[in-house]
Write a protein that holds these residues in place. Sequence first.
Motif, short mmCIF file in Angstrom:
data_model
loop_
_atom_site.label_atom_id
_atom_site.label_comp_id
_atom_site.label_asym_id
_atom_site.label_seq_id
_atom_site.Cartn_x
_atom_site.Cartn_y
_atom_site.Cartn_z
N LEU A 171 0.82 -1.22 0.00
CA LEU A 171 0.00 0.00 0.00
C LEU A 171 0.85 1.27 0.00
N ARG A 172 2.00 1.22 0.66
CA ARG A 172 2.87 2.40 0.69
C ARG A 172 3.37 2.74 -0.70
N VAL A 173 3.64 1.71 -1.50
CA VAL A 173 4.11 1.92 -2.88
C VAL A 173 2.96 2.40 -3.76
N LYS A 174 1.76 1.85 -3.52
CA LYS A 174 0.61 2.29 -4.31
C LYS A 174 0.31 3.77 -4.06
N GLU A 175 0.48 4.21 -2.83
CA GLU A 175 0.24 5.61 -2.49
C GLU A 175 1.36 6.52 -2.99
N ASN A 176 2.59 6.00 -2.99
CA ASN A 176 3.75 6.79 -3.40
C ASN A 176 4.72 5.88 -4.14
N PRO A 177 4.67 5.85 -5.48
CA PRO A 177 5.53 4.95 -6.26
C PRO A 177 7.03 5.11 -5.97
N ALA A 178 7.46 6.28 -5.50
CA ALA A 178 8.87 6.48 -5.19
C ALA A 178 9.31 5.61 -4.02
N TYR A 179 8.36 5.11 -3.24
CA TYR A 179 8.67 4.27 -2.08
C TYR A 179 9.08 2.85 -2.50
N LEU A 180 8.91 2.52 -3.77
CA LEU A 180 9.24 1.18 -4.26
C LEU A 180 10.67 0.79 -3.94
N SER A 181 11.62 1.69 -4.16
CA SER A 181 13.02 1.33 -3.92
C SER A 181 13.29 1.07 -2.44
N VAL A 182 12.60 1.78 -1.56
CA VAL A 182 12.77 1.54 -0.11
C VAL A 182 12.33 0.13 0.24
N VAL A 183 11.15 -0.26 -0.25
CA VAL A 183 10.63 -1.60 0.05
C VAL A 183 11.51 -2.66 -0.60
N LEU A 184 11.90 -2.44 -1.84
CA LEU A 184 12.72 -3.42 -2.54
C LEU A 184 14.08 -3.61 -1.85
#
Length: 162
Positions: A81-94
């Motif tokens: 959900l964090r990535v869906k709300e803010n796509p820039a968060y993808l690298s943090v999760v990855l």
Amino acid sequence: MRRKIGLEELLERAPAPQSTAPQQQAPAAAVAAAQPRGRAPHTEFEFELPLGYVDDEGTVHRHGAMRLATARDELMPQIDLRVKENPAYLSVVLLSHVITRLGDITDVHAGVVERMYATDVAFLQDLYQRINSEGHTRAAVTCPHCDGAFEVDLAGGRLGES
């Protein structure tokens, strides 16, 4: 009407791997034969952060390790959900999925990556790209007959072309 399901639910529904029957062992032997003699693939890479992560006690952690990403690692952030709300968060999760160790910290989660300096995150993003997709199609190989080492272009490019 079809219902959308998440990756976790899809993985739970997947059939369990069956026991290895003799006909299933032959492909595994072929894969083992295709790998360099006696060596498993290198899947974890050590690194040293430019600045280092500072934990709650003020300890600086600079040395760590990152493993190769799996398809699951690449897919899981897409349902976060964090990535869906803010796509820039993808690298943090990855990055939080593939960093296996950071100094004494073995539980590297998104909160740890969030608190890293931007320089260190950029360094880790570059490292991730280099180890998971080197940006070219050349591969180092060893001749099984003479043990000579050379490079081949896996994309099938002709000699002399770049």
